[in-house]
Design an enzyme around this catalytic site. Structure first.
Site, mmCIF file in Angstrom:
data_model
loop_
_atom_site.group_PDB
_atom_site.id
_atom_site.type_symbol
_atom_site.label_atom_id
_atom_site.label_comp_id
_atom_site.label_asym_id
_atom_site.label_seq_id
_atom_site.Cartn_x
_atom_site.Cartn_y
_atom_site.Cartn_z
ATOM 1 N N SER A 130 0.969 -1.165 -0.188
ATOM 2 C CA SER A 130 0.046 -0.087 -0.054
ATOM 3 C C SER A 130 0.890 1.301 0.075
ATOM 4 O O SER A 130 1.842 1.322 0.490
ATOM 5 C CB SER A 130 -0.921 0.115 1.387
ATOM 6 O OG SER A 130 -1.866 1.121 1.182
ATOM 7 N N ASP A 131 0.316 2.351 -0.649
ATOM 8 C CA ASP A 131 1.172 3.505 -0.488
ATOM 9 C C ASP A 131 0.075 4.827 -0.696
ATOM 10 O O ASP A 131 -1.106 4.509 -0.972
ATOM 11 C CB ASP A 131 2.047 3.678 -1.912
ATOM 12 C CG ASP A 131 3.162 4.874 -1.590
ATOM 13 O OD1 ASP A 131 3.927 4.635 -0.775
ATOM 14 O OD2 ASP A 131 2.855 5.891 -2.241
ATOM 15 N N GLN A 132 0.351 5.838 -0.427
ATOM 16 C CA GLN A 132 -0.333 7.146 -0.175
ATOM 17 C C GLN A 132 0.183 8.204 -0.346
ATOM 18 O O GLN A 132 1.361 8.484 0.176
ATOM 19 C CB GLN A 132 -1.003 7.103 1.452
ATOM 20 C CG GLN A 132 -2.082 7.939 1.714
ATOM 21 C CD GLN A 132 -2.648 8.089 2.874
ATOM 22 O OE1 GLN A 132 -1.892 8.459 3.930
ATOM 23 N NE2 GLN A 132 -3.640 7.683 3.043
#
Length: 204
Positions: free
Chosen positions: A78-80
């Site tokens: 996951s990345d944001q």
């Protein structure tokens, strides 16, 4: 880091390719056994790369890195990023930059794009989903911003706040399908991806 909670062991080993304490705590909510690893991924944006493309690429890269460490497992990446006025807001790293980011966001809306990827080490397939979430900031004084940064030290958080803590006091409204996405791991989307692989988090 191994789980220390009572959980169901899924039929397929589950890996969280992240060292984030927040993502670890979120994944615990699903009640599944999992392990973690630190993905070795270069997070430098490519020239002209959009925020959406960046987080999707990094989420996939992290999931595949986790898969390389644990062959045959389902690996979660996951990345944001946070976007204001069309520009990406990175992690502030210093109190001064955190105050500057929050001053810029005060009275405005900031959109967070969180990408979630699930890599299946058995077949090599990777699914990726992009989950947007918009935060509407209330008007904030310089002193309120300084007090918040000094108290919570959000120096490694995109957007310079932690909504799971005192950061909630910065907002007038939250807008999105899954508040977990704002913290860094969209669990609604993840339960759907896991179900596609035969893992029902509500199953016995």
């Amino acid at each position: 880091m191994s789980p220390t909670f009572s959980a169901i062991k899924p039929a397929i080993p589950l890996v969280l390719a992240s060292t984030s304490v927040s993502r670890y705590a979120l994944l615990q909510k699903l009640g599944l056994e999992f392990t973690t690893c630190a993905p070795d991924v270069d997070e430098t944006p490519m020239p002209g790369e959009s925020a959406q493309s960046l987080v999707k690429r990094l989420a996939v890269s992290k999931a595949k890195a986790g898969g390389a460490s644990f062959p045959g497992a389902l690996s979660i990446g996951s990345d944001q990023v946070a976007v204001i006025d069309g520009q990406i807001m990175g992690k502030p790293l210093t109190e001064e930059k955190a105050r500057q980011q929050l001053a810029r966001a005060a009275g405005k809306s900031v959109t967070f794009y969180t990408a979630l990827a699930l890599h299946d080490g058995r077949c090599g397939d990777t699914e990726v989903i992009l989950v947007p979430f918009t935060v509407h900031f209330r008007q904030l004084t310089t002193q309120q911003i300084a007090n918040y940064v000094a108290r919570e030290q959000p120096l490694y958080c995109a957007g310079s706040f932690m909504c799971e803590g005192l950061g909630i006091a910065l907002f007038s409204r939250l807008e999105g399908d899954d508040p977990n996405a704002l913290i860094g791991l969209p669990l609604i989307a993840l339960t759907r991806l896991l179900a596609n692989k035969g893992i029902d988090v509500l199953g016995a």
